[in-house]
Design an enzyme around this catalytic site. Sequence first.
Site, PDB file in Angstrom:
ATOM      1  N   PRO A   1       0.827  -1.218   0.000  1.00  0.00           N
ATOM      2  CA  PRO A   1       0.000   0.000   0.000  1.00  0.00           C
ATOM      3  C   PRO A   1       0.860   1.267   0.000  1.00  0.00           C
ATOM      4  O   PRO A   1       0.354   2.361  -0.221  1.00  0.00           O
ATOM      5  CB  PRO A   1      -0.824  -0.123   1.289  1.00  0.00           C
ATOM      6  CG  PRO A   1      -0.113  -1.102   2.137  1.00  0.00           C
ATOM      7  CD  PRO A   1       0.664  -2.009   1.229  1.00  0.00           C
TER       8      PRO A   1
ATOM      9  N   ARG B   1      -3.780  -6.564 -20.551  1.00  0.00           N
ATOM     10  CA  ARG B   1      -4.596  -5.866 -21.556  1.00  0.00           C
ATOM     11  C   ARG B   1      -3.747  -5.050 -22.523  1.00  0.00           C
ATOM     12  O   ARG B   1      -4.166  -4.760 -23.621  1.00  0.00           O
ATOM     13  CB  ARG B   1      -5.628  -4.952 -20.875  1.00  0.00           C
ATOM     14  CG  ARG B   1      -6.690  -5.713 -20.105  1.00  0.00           C
ATOM     15  CD  ARG B   1      -7.648  -4.750 -19.434  1.00  0.00           C
ATOM     16  NE  ARG B   1      -8.423  -3.973 -20.386  1.00  0.00           N
ATOM     17  CZ  ARG B   1      -9.473  -4.433 -21.050  1.00  0.00           C
ATOM     18  NH1 ARG B   1      -9.875  -5.667 -20.859  1.00  0.00           N
ATOM     19  NH2 ARG B   1     -10.119  -3.662 -21.906  1.00  0.00           N
TER      20      ARG B   1
ATOM     21  N   GLU C   1       1.706  -8.300   8.770  1.00  0.00           N
ATOM     22  CA  GLU C   1       2.008  -6.870   8.967  1.00  0.00           C
ATOM     23  C   GLU C   1       2.821  -6.318   7.810  1.00  0.00           C
ATOM     24  O   GLU C   1       3.163  -5.125   7.788  1.00  0.00           O
ATOM     25  CB  GLU C   1       2.784  -6.663  10.284  1.00  0.00           C
ATOM     26  CG  GLU C   1       2.032  -7.077  11.534  1.00  0.00           C
ATOM     27  CD  GLU C   1       0.657  -6.450  11.627  1.00  0.00           C
ATOM     28  OE1 GLU C   1       0.542  -5.230  11.408  1.00  0.00           O
ATOM     29  OE2 GLU C   1      -0.311  -7.183  11.898  1.00  0.00           O
TER      30      GLU C   1
ATOM     31  N   ASP D   1     -10.469   2.621 -23.999  1.00  0.00           N
ATOM     32  CA  ASP D   1     -10.704   2.416 -22.571  1.00  0.00           C
ATOM     33  C   ASP D   1     -10.439   3.690 -21.792  1.00  0.00           C
ATOM     34  O   ASP D   1      -9.614   4.513 -22.196  1.00  0.00           O
ATOM     35  CB  ASP D   1      -9.728   1.346 -22.029  1.00  0.00           C
ATOM     36  CG  ASP D   1     -10.264  -0.065 -22.181  1.00  0.00           C
ATOM     37  OD1 ASP D   1     -11.460  -0.221 -22.419  1.00  0.00           O
ATOM     38  OD2 ASP D   1      -9.447  -1.001 -22.057  1.00  0.00           O
TER      39      ASP D   1
HETATM   40  N1  SAM Z   1       1.347  -2.837   7.629  1.00  0.00           N
HETATM   41  C1  SAM Z   1       1.364  -2.567   6.209  1.00  0.00           C
HETATM   42  C2  SAM Z   1       1.273  -1.079   5.972  1.00  0.00           C
HETATM   43  O1  SAM Z   1       0.652  -0.385   6.785  1.00  0.00           O
HETATM   44  O2  SAM Z   1       1.796  -0.598   4.963  1.00  0.00           O
HETATM   45  C3  SAM Z   1       0.204  -3.256   5.529  1.00  0.00           C
HETATM   46  C4  SAM Z   1       0.339  -4.736   5.458  1.00  0.00           C
HETATM   47  S1  SAM Z   1      -0.984  -5.503   4.592  1.00  0.00           S
HETATM   48  C5  SAM Z   1      -2.053  -5.966   5.884  1.00  0.00           C
HETATM   49  C6  SAM Z   1      -0.321  -7.024   4.040  1.00  0.00           C
HETATM   50  C7  SAM Z   1       0.108  -7.042   2.587  1.00  0.00           C
HETATM   51  O3  SAM Z   1      -1.000  -6.825   1.741  1.00  0.00           O
HETATM   52  C8  SAM Z   1       1.121  -6.005   2.163  1.00  0.00           C
HETATM   53  O4  SAM Z   1       2.434  -6.405   2.494  1.00  0.00           O
HETATM   54  C9  SAM Z   1       0.899  -5.942   0.667  1.00  0.00           C
HETATM   55  O5  SAM Z   1       1.610  -6.957  -0.014  1.00  0.00           O
HETATM   56  C10 SAM Z   1      -0.587  -6.215   0.537  1.00  0.00           C
HETATM   57  N2  SAM Z   1      -1.381  -4.984   0.349  1.00  0.00           N
HETATM   58  C11 SAM Z   1      -2.273  -4.467   1.212  1.00  0.00           C
HETATM   59  N3  SAM Z   1      -2.859  -3.375   0.721  1.00  0.00           N
HETATM   60  C12 SAM Z   1      -2.351  -3.184  -0.506  1.00  0.00           C
HETATM   61  C13 SAM Z   1      -2.553  -2.200  -1.517  1.00  0.00           C
HETATM   62  N4  SAM Z   1      -3.400  -1.200  -1.361  1.00  0.00           N
HETATM   63  N5  SAM Z   1      -1.849  -2.316  -2.660  1.00  0.00           N
HETATM   64  C14 SAM Z   1      -0.968  -3.327  -2.840  1.00  0.00           C
HETATM   65  N6  SAM Z   1      -0.727  -4.277  -1.905  1.00  0.00           N
HETATM   66  C15 SAM Z   1      -1.397  -4.211  -0.754  1.00  0.00           C
END
Ligand code: SAM
Length: 245
Positions: free
Chosen positions: A87, A152, A114, A167
Site C-alpha cells: 500500500p 490488456r 504486517e 478504454d
Molecule cells: N502494515 C502494512 C502497511 O501499513 O503498509 C500493511 C500490510 S498488509 C495488511 C499485508 C500485505 O497486503 C502487504 O504487504 C501488501 O503486499 C498487501 N497490500 C495491502 N494493501 C495493498 C494495496 N493497497 N496495494 C498493494 N498491496 C497491498
Amino acid sequence: MRFDIITIFPGMFTGVFSGGVVKRALDRGLVRIAVHDLRDHTQDKHRQVDDRPFGGLEGMVLKPEPIFRAVEAVREDGGGRVCLLSPQGRLLDARLARELAGERQVILICGRYEGVDERVAERLADDEISIGDYVLSGGELPAAVVVDATARFVPGVVGKEGSVRRDSFAAGLLGHPQYTRPREFRGMRVPQVLFSGDHGKIESWRRRKALEKTARRRPDLVRDERLAPEDRRLLEELANERKDE
Ligand code: SAM
C-alpha cells in the site's frame, strides 16, 4: 510476456485467471503466469516464512531469506522486473500497466500479515506497487489486478486493439458512454446520433461525451497539458455551455 507470482497462498489464483481475457491470453500463449509457493523456498523443516517484528510490536512479518531465494530461482537470465505489492508503493495506473507490459518478465511478490521485511523493498524490488489508498490483507488480490491491467496492454490480448485505445485512461480521459439494444428502454432513449451512420459525427460525439464526463468526474485528468488543442477547444465550449445553463 511472463508473470511470476510469489505467495504463501498459491491456491488463491486458481479461479481468478480461469476465465475472460486473461484466460484467452494464456490459452493463446500471449502471456504466461507461474504461481510459486513461498514456502518452497524455505530451508527449515517448519517451512517458516514469517517471524515476529523486531522492536516488540504485535503481528508477524514476512522474512527476507525465502523471498530473496524465490526471486533468484524464478528470474529468467538474471533479469525480470521485481515488483513488491504494497500500500506504500506507486499507485497502479494505465501508464504503469503499459510500462509493465513492455517487460519480458514481471515478478510479483505478495505480502501478508504486517507486511514484508523492509530489506526486500530496499534491495530486491525494482518497484513497490499499490492498487489504492486502502489496506488489504494480502498482496494476492493486488497481484491479480496488476496481471489483468498489464495483460490488456500486451499486443493481441484484447481482441480489437481499438477497444484498449478507447478504454478509460488509455488516452488520458474516461471512456465515452456505450449503448446497446434496445433503442428505447423504460422511456430512456439511445442518443440519435449513434444511428446516423455518419462516422465522423459519431466519433466527435464520443470525444465530446468523454471530455464532458472526465471534466465533471475527474477534473485532474483534463488539467493534463498533453490534451490535444481540439480537446481544449471542446472543453472551453462545454464550460461555456455549463455557464449558460
Ligand atoms: N502494515 C502494512 C502497511 O501499513 O503498509 C500493511 C500490510 S498488509 C495488511 C499485508 C500485505 O497486503 C502487504 O504487504 C501488501 O503486499 C498487501 N497490500 C495491502 N494493501 C495493498 C494495496 N493497497 N496495494 C498493494 N498491496 C497491498
